[in-house]
Design a protein around this motif. Structure first.
Motif, PDB file in Angstrom:
ATOM      1  N   PRO A  10       0.835  -1.206   0.000  1.00  0.00           N
ATOM      2  CA  PRO A  10       0.000   0.000   0.000  1.00  0.00           C
ATOM      3  C   PRO A  10       0.869   1.256   0.000  1.00  0.00           C
ATOM      4  CG  PRO A  10      -0.802  -1.600   1.608  1.00  0.00           C
ATOM      5  CD  PRO A  10       0.518  -2.110   1.128  1.00  0.00           C
ATOM      6  N   GLY A  11       0.490   2.206  -0.826  1.00  0.00           N
ATOM      7  CA  GLY A  11       1.196   3.481  -0.876  1.00  0.00           C
ATOM      8  C   GLY A  11       2.509   3.458  -1.620  1.00  0.00           C
ATOM      9  N   ALA A  12       2.807   2.352  -2.316  1.00  0.00           N
ATOM     10  CA  ALA A  12       4.064   2.264  -3.059  1.00  0.00           C
ATOM     11  C   ALA A  12       4.115   3.348  -4.135  1.00  0.00           C
ATOM     12  CB  ALA A  12       4.213   0.892  -3.701  1.00  0.00           C
ATOM     13  N   ARG A  13       5.234   4.013  -4.220  1.00  0.00           N
ATOM     14  CA  ARG A  13       5.403   5.077  -5.204  1.00  0.00           C
ATOM     15  C   ARG A  13       5.412   4.495  -6.611  1.00  0.00           C
ATOM     16  NH1 ARG A  13      10.532   9.310  -5.382  1.00  0.00           N
ATOM     17  NH2 ARG A  13       9.772  10.571  -7.131  1.00  0.00           N
ATOM     18  N   ASP A  14       4.677   5.130  -7.529  1.00  0.00           N
ATOM     19  CA  ASP A  14       4.598   4.699  -8.932  1.00  0.00           C
ATOM     20  C   ASP A  14       4.079   3.270  -9.066  1.00  0.00           C
ATOM     21  OD1 ASP A  14       5.536   7.124  -9.906  1.00  0.00           O
ATOM     22  OD2 ASP A  14       7.633   6.478  -9.859  1.00  0.00           O
ATOM     23  N   ALA A  15       3.217   2.826  -8.154  1.00  0.00           N
ATOM     24  CA  ALA A  15       2.726   1.450  -8.202  1.00  0.00           C
ATOM     25  C   ALA A  15       2.005   1.146  -9.512  1.00  0.00           C
ATOM     26  CB  ALA A  15       1.802   1.184  -7.018  1.00  0.00           C
ATOM     27  N   GLY A  16       1.469   2.165 -10.154  1.00  0.00           N
ATOM     28  CA  GLY A  16       0.797   1.953 -11.428  1.00  0.00           C
ATOM     29  C   GLY A  16       1.727   1.459 -12.517  1.00  0.00           C
ATOM     30  N   ARG A  17       3.024   1.657 -12.317  1.00  0.00           N
ATOM     31  CA  ARG A  17       4.004   1.201 -13.307  1.00  0.00           C
ATOM     32  C   ARG A  17       4.543  -0.182 -12.982  1.00  0.00           C
ATOM     33  NH1 ARG A  17       8.295   5.593 -15.201  1.00  0.00           N
ATOM     34  NH2 ARG A  17       8.350   4.073 -16.913  1.00  0.00           N
ATOM     35  N   ALA A  18       4.059  -0.794 -11.919  1.00  0.00           N
ATOM     36  CA  ALA A  18       4.570  -2.105 -11.508  1.00  0.00           C
ATOM     37  C   ALA A  18       4.452  -3.149 -12.620  1.00  0.00           C
ATOM     38  CB  ALA A  18       3.860  -2.576 -10.241  1.00  0.00           C
ATOM     39  N   PRO A  19       3.311  -3.253 -13.336  1.00  0.00           N
ATOM     40  CA  PRO A  19       3.250  -4.240 -14.429  1.00  0.00           C
ATOM     41  C   PRO A  19       4.288  -3.979 -15.516  1.00  0.00           C
ATOM     42  CG  PRO A  19       1.045  -3.515 -13.820  1.00  0.00           C
ATOM     43  CD  PRO A  19       1.998  -2.596 -13.121  1.00  0.00           C
ATOM     44  N   GLU A  20       4.551  -2.710 -15.799  1.00  0.00           N
ATOM     45  CA  GLU A  20       5.574  -2.368 -16.790  1.00  0.00           C
ATOM     46  C   GLU A  20       6.956  -2.848 -16.338  1.00  0.00           C
ATOM     47  OE1 GLU A  20       7.910   1.720 -18.083  1.00  0.00           O
ATOM     48  OE2 GLU A  20       5.807   1.852 -17.433  1.00  0.00           O
ATOM     49  N   TYR A  21       7.275  -2.610 -15.068  1.00  0.00           N
ATOM     50  CA  TYR A  21       8.580  -3.034 -14.559  1.00  0.00           C
ATOM     51  C   TYR A  21       8.686  -4.556 -14.510  1.00  0.00           C
ATOM     52  CZ  TYR A  21       9.170   1.855 -13.117  1.00  0.00           C
ATOM     53  OH  TYR A  21       9.286   3.229 -13.107  1.00  0.00           O
ATOM     54  N   ALA A  22       7.595  -5.241 -14.138  1.00  0.00           N
ATOM     55  CA  ALA A  22       7.596  -6.702 -14.116  1.00  0.00           C
ATOM     56  C   ALA A  22       7.815  -7.258 -15.514  1.00  0.00           C
ATOM     57  CB  ALA A  22       6.277  -7.217 -13.533  1.00  0.00           C
ATOM     58  N   ASP A  23       7.178  -6.640 -16.484  1.00  0.00           N
ATOM     59  CA  ASP A  23       7.342  -7.037 -17.881  1.00  0.00           C
ATOM     60  C   ASP A  23       8.790  -6.844 -18.319  1.00  0.00           C
ATOM     61  OD1 ASP A  23       5.566  -7.338 -20.647  1.00  0.00           O
ATOM     62  OD2 ASP A  23       7.346  -6.104 -20.939  1.00  0.00           O
ATOM     63  N   THR A  24       9.373  -5.696 -17.983  1.00  0.00           N
ATOM     64  CA  THR A  24      10.745  -5.393 -18.391  1.00  0.00           C
ATOM     65  C   THR A  24      11.737  -6.344 -17.736  1.00  0.00           C
ATOM     66  OG1 THR A  24      10.191  -3.064 -18.720  1.00  0.00           O
ATOM     67  CG2 THR A  24      12.519  -3.594 -18.447  1.00  0.00           C
ATOM     68  N   LEU A  25      11.491  -6.694 -16.489  1.00  0.00           N
ATOM     69  CA  LEU A  25      12.375  -7.648 -15.817  1.00  0.00           C
ATOM     70  C   LEU A  25      12.296  -9.010 -16.512  1.00  0.00           C
ATOM     71  CD1 LEU A  25      14.367  -7.674 -13.507  1.00  0.00           C
ATOM     72  CD2 LEU A  25      12.511  -8.323 -11.963  1.00  0.00           C
ATOM     73  N   GLY A  26      11.103  -9.374 -16.964  1.00  0.00           N
ATOM     74  CA  GLY A  26      10.966 -10.613 -17.729  1.00  0.00           C
ATOM     75  C   GLY A  26      11.777 -10.570 -19.010  1.00  0.00           C
ATOM     76  N   LEU A  27      11.787  -9.425 -19.691  1.00  0.00           N
ATOM     77  CA  LEU A  27      12.596  -9.278 -20.902  1.00  0.00           C
ATOM     78  C   LEU A  27      14.080  -9.463 -20.595  1.00  0.00           C
ATOM     79  CD1 LEU A  27       9.943  -8.157 -22.133  1.00  0.00           C
ATOM     80  CD2 LEU A  27      11.331  -6.417 -23.289  1.00  0.00           C
ATOM     81  N   ALA A  28      14.528  -8.896 -19.466  1.00  0.00           N
ATOM     82  CA  ALA A  28      15.937  -9.028 -19.082  1.00  0.00           C
ATOM     83  C   ALA A  28      16.305 -10.488 -18.881  1.00  0.00           C
ATOM     84  CB  ALA A  28      16.201  -8.222 -17.809  1.00  0.00           C
ATOM     85  N   LEU A  29      15.450 -11.227 -18.180  1.00  0.00           N
ATOM     86  CA  LEU A  29      15.722 -12.642 -17.945  1.00  0.00           C
ATOM     87  C   LEU A  29      15.728 -13.425 -19.255  1.00  0.00           C
ATOM     88  CD1 LEU A  29      15.182 -11.728 -14.996  1.00  0.00           C
ATOM     89  CD2 LEU A  29      13.946 -13.874 -14.669  1.00  0.00           C
ATOM     90  N   GLN A  30      14.793 -13.116 -20.144  1.00  0.00           N
ATOM     91  CA  GLN A  30      14.705 -13.866 -21.392  1.00  0.00           C
ATOM     92  C   GLN A  30      15.906 -13.586 -22.294  1.00  0.00           C
ATOM     93  OE1 GLN A  30      12.688 -16.244 -21.958  1.00  0.00           O
ATOM     94  NE2 GLN A  30      13.312 -16.692 -24.062  1.00  0.00           N
ATOM     95  N   LEU A  31      16.341 -12.338 -22.364  1.00  0.00           N
ATOM     96  CA  LEU A  31      17.510 -12.034 -23.188  1.00  0.00           C
ATOM     97  C   LEU A  31      18.747 -12.738 -22.631  1.00  0.00           C
ATOM     98  CD1 LEU A  31      18.785 -10.638 -25.562  1.00  0.00           C
ATOM     99  CD2 LEU A  31      18.926  -8.518 -24.221  1.00  0.00           C
ATOM    100  N   THR A  32      18.850 -12.817 -21.303  1.00  0.00           N
ATOM    101  CA  THR A  32      19.943 -13.571 -20.691  1.00  0.00           C
ATOM    102  C   THR A  32      19.857 -15.042 -21.078  1.00  0.00           C
ATOM    103  OG1 THR A  32      19.979 -12.034 -18.817  1.00  0.00           O
ATOM    104  CG2 THR A  32      21.083 -14.147 -18.510  1.00  0.00           C
ATOM    105  N   ASN A  33      18.658 -15.600 -21.058  1.00  0.00           N
ATOM    106  CA  ASN A  33      18.455 -16.986 -21.487  1.00  0.00           C
ATOM    107  C   ASN A  33      18.888 -17.188 -22.932  1.00  0.00           C
ATOM    108  OD1 ASN A  33      17.520 -18.677 -19.442  1.00  0.00           O
ATOM    109  ND2 ASN A  33      15.422 -17.953 -19.620  1.00  0.00           N
ATOM    110  N   ILE A  34      18.516 -16.251 -23.788  1.00  0.00           N
ATOM    111  CA  ILE A  34      18.853 -16.355 -25.207  1.00  0.00           C
ATOM    112  C   ILE A  34      20.364 -16.364 -25.401  1.00  0.00           C
ATOM    113  CG2 ILE A  34      18.802 -15.068 -27.385  1.00  0.00           C
ATOM    114  CD1 ILE A  34      15.893 -14.285 -26.661  1.00  0.00           C
ATOM    115  N   LEU A  35      21.070 -15.509 -24.676  1.00  0.00           N
ATOM    116  CA  LEU A  35      22.525 -15.493 -24.762  1.00  0.00           C
ATOM    117  C   LEU A  35      23.117 -16.808 -24.254  1.00  0.00           C
ATOM    118  CD1 LEU A  35      23.429 -11.869 -23.617  1.00  0.00           C
ATOM    119  CD2 LEU A  35      23.903 -12.883 -25.845  1.00  0.00           C
ATOM    120  N   ARG A  36      22.652 -17.262 -23.112  1.00  0.00           N
ATOM    121  CA  ARG A  36      23.185 -18.498 -22.536  1.00  0.00           C
ATOM    122  C   ARG A  36      22.991 -19.683 -23.470  1.00  0.00           C
ATOM    123  NH1 ARG A  36      19.730 -20.936 -17.839  1.00  0.00           N
ATOM    124  NH2 ARG A  36      18.454 -21.285 -19.693  1.00  0.00           N
ATOM    125  N   ASP A  37      21.857 -19.718 -24.178  1.00  0.00           N
ATOM    126  CA  ASP A  37      21.488 -20.889 -24.967  1.00  0.00           C
ATOM    127  C   ASP A  37      21.771 -20.740 -26.456  1.00  0.00           C
ATOM    128  OD1 ASP A  37      20.568 -21.946 -22.590  1.00  0.00           O
ATOM    129  OD2 ASP A  37      18.460 -21.454 -22.981  1.00  0.00           O
TER     130      ASP A  37
END
Length: 305
Positions: free
Chosen positions: A153-180
């Motif tokens: 509750p009261g988290a700053r910019d909480a409305g952007r949380a889905p955007e940040y979660a999505d971007t973190l997923g992209l970071a993990l996937q690009l790392t996977n792509i490099l590894r594999d």
């Protein structure tokens, strides 16, 4: 209220699948309270089913049919039509989790779309093209997970949380792509953008432990590492929006991949010689640091964990 015995049995099945097949993921979710851990295991087990179809030995037409059947199961889950005595434990667990947490189940439709692209052998000309795929197979998982985690509750910019979660997923996937990159090439798949491969003289692909003749393979890897690190830095803005244990879970899972990215950057040629990974003791160390909040504070400030 504690789930019924059939539902708990369905969750136990999903947790067993997660423990056996998702070592990095399992290191993170063990930090969660029981209800969130069970829900995350249900999400993983369904996602694993989709991925296994894409990576399996069936002919392409059979894979397409199986993926559409899986989409039909998801539609039943979304409609609340899977009862606790259903014979599919993954559907039972996912259906229950969706009644406990506001999980955006349409993200699993996106995952299916991404695996359909794999089955069709799609390749990607630009990073913008590849981002669409990464958002389906990984960004969507970040948004689904956020449905379980929630924000404080009261988290700053909480409305952007889905955007940040999505971007973190992209970071993990690009790392996977490099590894594999070598493993994918051996399976006839290329994920890195064609324009990046051409820029560094790597369009011939990667089918052995030695980079293509005359290429700047290290330059290509470092270029993609910088892109992934920028995505991590953006995605880690999610951490302060989560409660302590959810933040620890994300810090552990993402921290493992962030460290893996560092290993790839230190020795680009390693990804052509074999599978780059972290030893179990280092993964456990990252998980403990995440639980103490240390990694969460460091990564949220953009520092290397």
């Amino acid at each position: 209220m504690e789930p019924s015995s059939p539902v708990l049995a369905a969750y136990s099945y999903c947790e067993a699948v997660t423990g056996l097949q998702a070592r990095n993921f399992a290191y993170g979710i063990r930090l969660l309270p029981a209800d969130k851990r069970r829900a995350m295991s249900a999400l993983y087990a369904f996602s694993r089913r989709v991925d296994d179809i894409g990576d399996g030995e069936l002919a392409p037409d059979a894979k397409l049919a199986r993926l559409e059947q899986t989409r039909e199961v998801l539609a039943l889950v979304r409609a609340g039509e899977v009862t606790e005595d259903d014979t599919d434990p993954v559907a039972v667990a996912l259906g229950h989790a969706a009644t406990v947490f506001p999980i955006p189940l349409e993200g699993l439709d996106e995952l299916i779309d991404g695996v359909l692209a794999d089955v069709r052998g799609e390749e990607y000309e630009t990073w913008d093209d590849l981002k669409v795929y990464c958002r389906c197979v990984a960004g969507a998982i970040g948004r689904l997970s956020l449905g379980v985690f929630g924000t404080v509750p009261g988290a700053r910019d909480a409305g952007r949380a889905p955007e940040y979660a999505d971007t973190l997923g992209l970071a993990l996937q690009l790392t996977n792509i490099l590894r594999d990159v070598r493993e994918d090439a051996d399976n006839g798949r290329t994920y890195l953008p064609a324009e990046d491969l051409a820029k560094f003289g790597c369009s011939a692909g990667f089918h052995g432990p030695v980079p293509p003749a005359g290429s700047d393979f290290a330059g290509l890897v470092h270029f993609e590492v910088r892109r992934a690190r920028a995505l991590f830095a953006e995605g880690f803005r999610l951490l302060p929006m989560l409660d302590r244990r959810s933040g620890a879970c994300v810090a552990a899972m993402a921290g493992i991949y962030h460290r893996l990215l560092g290993r790839i950057a230190a020795d680009p040629g390693a990804i052509l010689r074999g599978r780059v990974s972290l030893p179990g003791r280092e993964k456990a160390y990252v998980a403990v640091r995440g639980l103490t909040g240390y990694d969460a504070r460091q990564t949220a400030r953009g520092r290397r964990p």
